[in-house]
Design a protein around this motif. Structure first.
Motif, short mmCIF file in Angstrom:
data_model
loop_
_atom_site.label_atom_id
_atom_site.label_comp_id
_atom_site.label_asym_id
_atom_site.label_seq_id
_atom_site.Cartn_x
_atom_site.Cartn_y
_atom_site.Cartn_z
N MET A 1 -6.00 8.08 2.62
CA MET A 1 -6.82 6.90 2.68
C MET A 1 -6.39 5.89 1.62
O MET A 1 -5.90 6.24 0.57
CB MET A 1 -8.28 7.27 2.46
CG MET A 1 -8.84 8.16 3.56
SD MET A 1 -8.78 7.30 5.15
CE MET A 1 -9.37 8.62 6.19
N ARG A 2 -6.65 4.67 1.94
CA ARG A 2 -6.17 3.57 1.14
C ARG A 2 -6.60 3.63 -0.32
O ARG A 2 -5.85 3.30 -1.21
CB ARG A 2 -6.71 2.29 1.77
CG ARG A 2 -6.50 1.06 0.95
CD ARG A 2 -5.24 0.41 1.34
NE ARG A 2 -4.88 -0.59 0.35
CZ ARG A 2 -3.82 -1.34 0.43
NH1 ARG A 2 -3.01 -1.19 1.43
NH2 ARG A 2 -3.54 -2.23 -0.47
N ALA B 1 -2.37 -11.09 5.28
CA ALA B 1 -3.75 -11.57 5.36
C ALA B 1 -3.79 -13.08 5.51
O ALA B 1 -4.72 -13.63 6.11
CB ALA B 1 -4.52 -11.15 4.11
N GLU C 1 -1.59 -14.62 7.17
CA GLU C 1 -0.85 -14.84 8.42
C GLU C 1 0.50 -15.50 8.17
O GLU C 1 0.98 -16.31 8.96
CB GLU C 1 -1.69 -15.61 9.43
CG GLU C 1 -3.00 -14.91 9.72
CD GLU C 1 -3.65 -15.31 11.03
OE1 GLU C 1 -3.08 -16.14 11.75
OE2 GLU C 1 -4.73 -14.76 11.32
N ASP D 1 3.75 -14.25 8.24
CA ASP D 1 4.48 -13.03 8.61
C ASP D 1 5.91 -13.00 8.09
O ASP D 1 6.43 -11.93 7.75
CB ASP D 1 4.46 -12.86 10.13
CG ASP D 1 3.11 -12.31 10.60
OD1 ASP D 1 2.40 -11.71 9.78
OD2 ASP D 1 2.78 -12.49 11.78
N GLU E 1 3.90 3.52 4.84
CA GLU E 1 2.98 2.40 5.10
C GLU E 1 3.75 1.09 5.24
O GLU E 1 3.38 0.22 6.03
CB GLU E 1 1.97 2.27 3.96
CG GLU E 1 1.03 3.46 3.81
CD GLU E 1 1.63 4.54 2.95
OE1 GLU E 1 2.77 4.38 2.48
OE2 GLU E 1 0.96 5.58 2.76
N PHE F 1 5.22 0.91 8.66
CA PHE F 1 4.21 0.57 9.67
C PHE F 1 3.90 -0.92 9.65
O PHE F 1 3.87 -1.58 10.68
CB PHE F 1 2.93 1.39 9.45
CG PHE F 1 1.88 1.09 10.47
CD1 PHE F 1 1.99 1.56 11.77
CD2 PHE F 1 0.78 0.31 10.15
CE1 PHE F 1 1.04 1.26 12.73
CE2 PHE F 1 -0.19 0.00 11.10
CZ PHE F 1 -0.06 0.48 12.39
N ARG F 2 3.68 -1.43 8.45
CA ARG F 2 3.33 -2.86 8.36
C ARG F 2 4.52 -3.72 8.80
O ARG F 2 4.35 -4.74 9.45
CB ARG F 2 2.92 -3.23 6.93
CG ARG F 2 1.75 -2.49 6.37
CD ARG F 2 0.38 -2.94 6.79
NE ARG F 2 0.27 -3.93 7.80
CZ ARG F 2 -0.55 -3.82 8.84
NH1 ARG F 2 -1.27 -2.73 9.01
NH2 ARG F 2 -0.65 -4.78 9.72
N GLN G 1 4.56 -3.99 12.49
CA GLN G 1 3.57 -4.93 13.03
C GLN G 1 4.06 -6.37 12.88
O GLN G 1 3.93 -7.19 13.79
CB GLN G 1 2.23 -4.78 12.29
CG GLN G 1 1.67 -3.36 12.26
CD GLN G 1 1.46 -2.78 13.65
OE1 GLN G 1 0.84 -3.40 14.49
NE2 GLN G 1 1.99 -1.60 13.88
N ARG H 1 6.95 -7.23 15.22
CA ARG H 1 6.50 -7.42 16.61
C ARG H 1 5.89 -8.81 16.78
O ARG H 1 6.15 -9.50 17.75
CB ARG H 1 5.49 -6.32 16.95
CG ARG H 1 5.14 -6.29 18.40
CD ARG H 1 4.50 -4.98 18.77
NE ARG H 1 5.49 -3.94 19.01
CZ ARG H 1 5.28 -2.65 18.79
NH1 ARG H 1 4.15 -2.24 18.30
NH2 ARG H 1 6.21 -1.76 19.06
N ARG H 2 5.09 -9.20 15.80
CA ARG H 2 4.47 -10.53 15.91
C ARG H 2 5.51 -11.64 15.81
O ARG H 2 5.33 -12.72 16.36
CB ARG H 2 3.41 -10.70 14.82
CG ARG H 2 2.16 -9.86 15.06
CD ARG H 2 1.01 -10.34 14.21
NE ARG H 2 1.25 -10.20 12.81
CZ ARG H 2 0.86 -9.16 12.06
NH1 ARG H 2 0.19 -8.17 12.62
NH2 ARG H 2 1.10 -9.12 10.78
N GLU I 1 11.16 -7.28 18.87
CA GLU I 1 10.68 -6.02 19.46
C GLU I 1 11.56 -4.83 19.05
O GLU I 1 11.05 -3.74 18.77
CB GLU I 1 10.64 -6.12 20.99
CG GLU I 1 9.53 -6.99 21.51
CD GLU I 1 8.16 -6.31 21.47
OE1 GLU I 1 8.10 -5.09 21.24
OE2 GLU I 1 7.16 -7.02 21.64
N PHE J 1 8.58 5.02 10.71
CA PHE J 1 7.23 5.39 10.26
C PHE J 1 6.84 6.74 10.85
O PHE J 1 6.35 7.63 10.14
CB PHE J 1 6.23 4.31 10.70
CG PHE J 1 4.79 4.74 10.63
CD1 PHE J 1 4.13 4.80 9.42
CD2 PHE J 1 4.11 5.12 11.78
CE1 PHE J 1 2.81 5.21 9.35
CE2 PHE J 1 2.80 5.53 11.73
CZ PHE J 1 2.14 5.58 10.51
#
Lengths: 344, 558
Positions: free
Chosen positions: A1-2, A112, A114, A116, A135, A138-139, A142, A145-146, A150, A160
């Motif tokens: 957990m964080r 946070a 935005e 990216d 982590e 994973f980030r 994300q 992808r945004r 891809e 990850f």
């Protein structure tokens, strides 16, 4: 957990500067700042990050030279949705902080907001400093992808997942190996699990234990070969990989390793041959075709890479990593066939 | 026969120190336990020996007998061996008073499984509210006879899903004008097998085994045939191939392509976003779009899920309740189609870290024109009370006040004494129980009687909108509505079920603050047609008929 880790490195810093207890009047600002950091740490673990941020700010008012506290303040503000995240992180950076965790935090702060592209750079820097930081992978996935990347997203996500799986394997194998310390196979598996997590020294210790009990375990030689490769000793690596093949003829991994070594050495024909050898011995495994495809991309043999990728897809049509690699190869082929750009 | 229930005010509430009259808070809830001395949810053993004992207590807040007042339906529970308790229906009188429905109207327990959740919608399109009860065992579709009595359609409808079901959502999946049903399933529960597994260890305590380690059950979609029967849909292999431990479900047109998609909150497994391919199939896009996992890439323990516009940008946010020592997640959908975890930015991370949440929802609880949040909490393990500094078993409910920009805080005094009493909250529903214009709540309590949380805060003006859809989708499930006051627009999504195993009043509540009217209301009906109406006056319920385009307005206390 964080919240388990946020103030982890602060603890380390605190150990170095912990002192005896004095009265409030006689204690130095640094001591009082330290107490506030300890209190912030305790509060943070209960989830009250705004309170932790408040305590850290008070601590920094007493001792503004505490680089870790500035980072933690940024982190606590980020988790709390408070303003002043970048201000705190900038202070930490100005004092020389350049850790993976720092860049991860700043990446999340950019996310946070935005932003990216900035976040991507920060996560990449975090991974440069700590390649097994799942982590960050994973980030990064994300963010990629945004940003429309891809293939990069799929690659990051695969990394990850690999580290996540390796973490679980490491825990399991450690428990098993400690319960059965005389089992050479378990020792070899534990060595492998450590290596998957990037813990080379520990992997070497466990592989030594395995060899001390038995010297004919393919997994132990596999690990030993990979360690030798990491340490820049291809001759020793080759010896171990050949032993793996002699002990376990259907294991494709030594062929993939040898192919990669040949690629690094510039021997493209050998790289290609070894990659094909891998699929010859393990033709049912889509992951081997995937590995082969990557090597063929590096060899700029895009048609062959595409064929390998399609072979992987035939064996596992839904594997996201393969689908993305397939699309990536197509992109490369299209780009390769584009006419050279005109100078403006 | 009918026994009039007086409100049982919870005694010893700390009213003196924080009298709402003195403080004049905008968010203030007072609790009343709804009990006739007989009905209470009872869920297995007090020690919660099995995972099946740890949740349930769904509630529905609808007008079942057609008298214009909201009633309460509450799930009774049962045990791991399959014993089912009867459920209860309480008729409301419109002033906040309730009485237990006459015994002959009560729903007796039926063999075959204990109940967990309830979806109360007019699924047969005849103008009254029906029930779909999810159970561990065949589910029960119950058609309202118009007076609050129900006829069991299990045998004839094809909707008696035999799995352990939790959430359920009605939607017109294939756009044929007939309601279909998505059923969320949970665990393949074999008592003998679970007994063999023994106990799990959590924070040093022996606790029940599961759900991790037990096989999950796939969710199902049933397509309405138009004659009251339903058939299991074939929507591609993905729905059945990777089952999760499902709980809450919502429906909305996530990708704005004209058909309804689904989002499912799953316990300890990734959440799923089922995108509807025009009724031809569905695929889970949650991982790709960023709303499956926590910000660190791990699955959370998704329980309840709610949909709303937290920051007033007309894009949807998803709010999901999770386990303790984790955060309740707020995802925001960007205009690029990706979902971002906005929990920290919304300030919900710290506010929810210690809670283990279930029912939840968006709602303008202080009628000031933005969407607040609420969550009902309670731990799954009674053994937690023995852990020093550990989470408590009973937990307080939470309300989070929106500052208008999508940042939340706990209001003064935590939202009043009704929120601050620790309970085993599970189910939850929202509606205006007493026709005073604000949103009240009902909490389904595990091993207890339902609790009414009456909103007595100083709220702004408000109005209600009731949509009457065409054909079989009479409650206009899937419609979106934008209400405009000046330059500010509030958006609502007409769903089917939200939160956790429960059904709220589907009428749309618009807080107006000091405003006296909604200048304009723009409706996008489920079939894609549009209707603009307005202005609509505060203090009224506005009933809007899709077929005629007519607006019928009447005072809310009519």
């Amino acid at each position: 957990m964080r919240l388990i880790q946020p103030l982890f490195f602060l603890t380390i810093l605190l150990v170095a500067c912990s002192g005896g207890s004095d009265t409030e009047e006689t204690r130095s600002p640094q001591d009082r700042a330290r107490d506030l950091i300890i209190e912030a740490q305790e509060v943070a673990t209960t989830g009250n990050t705004p309170k932790a941020a408040e305590l850290l700010a008070r601590s920094l008012a007493l001792d503004p030279d505490h680089v870790g506290a500035w980072h933690s303040l940024g982190e606590m503000r980020l988790l709390s949705g408070l303003d002043g995240v970048f201000e705190a992180l900038d202070r930490a950076e100005a004092m020389g902080l350049d850790s993976a965790r720092f860049h991860q935090t700043r990446g999340e702060a950019y996310e946070a907001e935005e932003q990216d592209s900035q976040a991507k750079l920060e996560f990449a820097m975090a991974l440069e400093r700590e390649p097994f930081r799942k982590e960050a992978w994973f980030r990064l996935a994300q963010v990629e992808r945004r940003l429309g990347n891809e293939f990069a997203a799929a690659e990051s996500l695969a990394e990850f997942a690999r580290i996540d799986q390796a973490e679980r394997s490491l825990m399991t194998s450690l428990q098993a190996a400690e319960a059965q310390p005389e089992d050479a196979m378990l020792a070899a598996a534990t060595a492998s699990a450590h290596l998957e997590m990037g813990y080379v020294e520990e992997a070497q210790e466990w592989v030594d234990r395995a060899f001390a009990m038995r010297n004919n375990i393919p997994e132990a030689h596999m690990v030993a070969g990979r360690i030798a490769r990491l340490q820049g000793d291809p001759d020793t690596a080759l010896v171990h990989f050949e032993l793996v093949t002699s002990l376990s003829q259907y294991d494709p991994r030594p062929w993939i390793e040898r192919s990669e070594m040949a690629l690094s050495a510039g021997d493209h024909q050998a790289a290609r041959n070894y990659a094909h050898q891998a699929t010859d011995v393990a033709g049912a495994d889509p992951r081997v075709f995937l590995a082969q495809a990557r090597i063929l991309i590096a060899l700029d043999a895009l048609d062959d890479a595409l064929a390998s990728c399609e072979a992987a897809l035939m064996r596992d049509p839904k594997r996201e990593e393969t689908l993305q690699l397939h699309a990536h190869i197509w992109d490369l082929m299209v780009k390769a066939n584009e006419p050279a750009g005109k100078d403006d | 026969m009918n026994k009039r229930l007086g409100w049982i005010l919870l005694a010893s509430l700390p009213l003196g120190a924080c009298d709402p009259g003195a403080q004049d808070p905008s968010l203030w809830f007072e609790a009343r336990t709804l009990s006739d001395g007989e009905f209470a949810n009872v869920s297995g053993t007090a020690e919660k020996d099995f995972v099946s004992d740890s949740f349930g207590a769904g509630v529905a807040l609808r007008d079942f007998n057609g008298d214009g007042h909201l009633d309460i339906f509450a799930i009774g529970g049962g045990d791991a061996q399959g014993k089912a308790n009867g459920d209860a229906l309480f008729f409301g009188d419109g002033t906040g008073g309730f009485e237990r429905a006459p015994r002959e109207l009560s729903l007796e327990a039926t063999p075959g499984g204990r109940a967990y959740g309830v979806n109360a919608r007019d699924f047969d399109g005849d103008g009254d509210v029906d029930l779909y009860i999810t159970r561990r065992g065949p589910n029960r579709p119950l058609c309202n006879q118009g007076d609050g009595t129900f006829e069991d359609q299990s045998e004839v409808s094809g909707l008696g899903d035999p799995a352990w079901s939790t959430g359920a959502a009605w939607l017109d999946f294939n756009g044929d004008g007939i309601l279909d049903l998505f059923v969320v399933n949970h665990i393949e529960f074999d008592l003998d097998a679970v007994n063999e597994r023994g106990k799990s260890l959590y924070l040093g305590q022996n606790v029940y085994y599961g759900p991790t380690g037990l096989p999950a059950q796939a969710d199902h979609l049933y397509l309405g045939q138009g004659d009251g029967t339903f058939e299991l849909a074939d929507v591609g292999p993905e729905l059945g191939s990777n089952p999760h431990y499902g709980f809450g479900v919502i429906v909305f047109d996530e990708d704005q392509d004209g058909d309804l998609d689904l989002y499912v909150a799953n316990d300890t497994t990734p959440n799923q976003l089922w995108r509807n391919d025009g009724g031809a199939g569905m695929s889970d896009q949650a991982a790709r779009l960023g709303c499956a996992l926590s910000m660190e890439g791990g699955p959370q323990a998704g329980m309840g899920v709610a949909l709303g516009d937290a920051d007033g940008d007309l894009q949807p946010e998803l709010f999901i309740t999770n386990f303790s020592n984790d955060y309740f997640t707020l995802y925001r959908r960007g205009e690029d189609g990706f979902w971002r975890d906005r929990t920290t930015r919304s300030r919900l991370h710290a506010l929810t870290w210690k809670s283990l949440g279930w029912a939840c929802g968006f709602g303008d609880l202080d009628s000031d024109g933005d969407q607040d949040l609420w969550a009902f909490n309670g731990h799954v393990y009674p053994q937690m009370d023995a852990v020093p500094n550990g989470p408590s078993y009973a937990q307080v409910a939470q309300v989070f006040e929106n500052d208008g920009s999508g940042r939340f805080s706990v209001p003064e005094h935590g939202g009043g004494p009704g929120m601050g009493t620790p309970r085993s909250g599970r189910g939850g529903a929202v509606g205006d129980l007493d026709h005073d214009g604000d949103l009240d709540m009902v909490m389904g309590v595990l091993d207890g009687s339902p609790v009414v949380l009456e909103n007595s805060g100083r709220g702004g003006n408000s109005l209600m909108v009731e949509l009457v859809g065409e054909g079989g989708n009479r409650e206009a499930i899937g419609a979106t509505v934008e209400g405009q006051v000046g330059s500010k627009i509030q958006k609502r999504w007409v769903g089917s079920q939200a939160g956790f195993l429960s059904s709220s009043d589907p009428r749309l509540h618009f807080g107006l603050g000091e405003g006296q009217q909604l200048d304009q209301l723009r409706i996008l009906w489920p079939n894609g047609s549009r209707l603009d109406v307005g202005p609509l006056q505060a203090g009224q319920i506005h009933r809007i008929d899709q077929a005629t385009g007519q607006v019928q307005s009447e005072p809310r206390d009519h």
